[in-house]
Design a protein around this motif. Structure first.
Motif: not given
Length: 270
Positions: A72-73, A79-81, A224-229
């Motif tokens: 897992i990255h 990001a989830i938290k 990217d997922l964290e930043r975009v979300l």
């Protein structure tokens, strides 16, 4: 933010591998898996693999230990938290299975961040064997979608989620696989879809992006997922707060204008 529902796929979205393949490969059953793959649907194959692995001495603890090592990255859990801390409602829609997902989420310490998990049901039977069943029992009836595998139509699940939402909640959907295309088509204007770049769902969307009503925001890896979300959540939050301020301002102006428009009392005739 209370007005946002974030829906995650699991394999190759939250974790960086397919959890089914990760377990099969990690426990040394790749050859058997490849031999059986052409003979039955994937979901049925995974239940069969659990039977064969159990027969050869693999225990539930062995499976759990492999799952705990799922790649897992490092930015996915933050990001989830963060999304949960900002008040978003988090859900999972995945064609993996409940045992794999719950085991990994518990290991990562984020299971409680999710209000709902939608996946193929699974349980450990009295013999200690993991059983895996289809989300839609395709042996009895079809879900009627030709875009999705027989055991799960994620679009049907998204429509159920949409029907249960109160008010004007927005959905942010994150996924990578071809099975994530159907739910992307079911999203409406004001929603957001986050396809993983250069993965099947991204390629399907790119063929005709006009079919997607939701705003499209691609991502490549965990950062990217964290930043975009978080960018989308912040953007929706700003829009929501601005709309509330505008609404209150309009009400105040209406009240003020109405007060000025009241006629003065006429003098009483003597």
């Amino acid at each position: 933010m209370a007005g946002i529902v974030v829906v995650f796929d699991f394999d190759k979205t939250i974790i960086d591998r397919d959890s089914d393949n990760w377990v099969v490969d990690g426990l040394g059953f790749t050859d058997l898996f490849n031999q059986l793959l052409p003979t039955m649907p994937w979901n049925t194959l995974m239940d069969t693999m659990m039977k064969e692995m159990h027969a050869q001495g693999t225990t539930i603890d062995d499976i759990v230990e492999v799952l705990k090592r799922s790649p897992i990255h490092p930015r996915i859990v933050p990001a989830i938290k963060s999304a949960h801390a900002l008040g978003c409602e988090l859900r999972i829609v995945s064609d993996a299975n409940m045992f794999f997902i719950e085991t990994i989420l518990e290991h990562l310490g984020v299971k409680e961040c999710f209000s709902e998990l939608n996946s193929n049901p699974s349980f450990v039977d009295e013999e200690g064997r993991l059983r895996i069943f289809p989300y839609h029992d395709f042996t009895k009836t079809s879900h009627g979608c030709n875009l999705c595998p027989p055991n799960m139509c994620k679009g049907v699940i998204i429509e159920r989620i949409q029907a249960c939402l109160e008010g004007k909640k927005k959905i942010i959907y994150l996924g990578d696989g071809s099975g994530d295309y159907c739910p992307s088509l079911r999203l409406g204007e004001g929603d957001y879809v986050m396809p993983r770049k250069n993965f099947p769902v991204w390629e399907l969307i790119c063929r005709n992006p006009m079919l997607i009503k939701a705003d499209i925001h691609e991502w490549s890896a965990g950062e990217d997922l964290e930043r975009v979300l978080l960018h989308i959540i912040n953007m929706v939050s700003v829009e929501h707060n601005s709309a509330q301020l505008f609404s209150v301002d309009c009400k105040l102006q209406t009240i003020s204008t109405s007060n000025h428009a009241l006629p003065h009392a006429l003098p009483v005739p003597q």
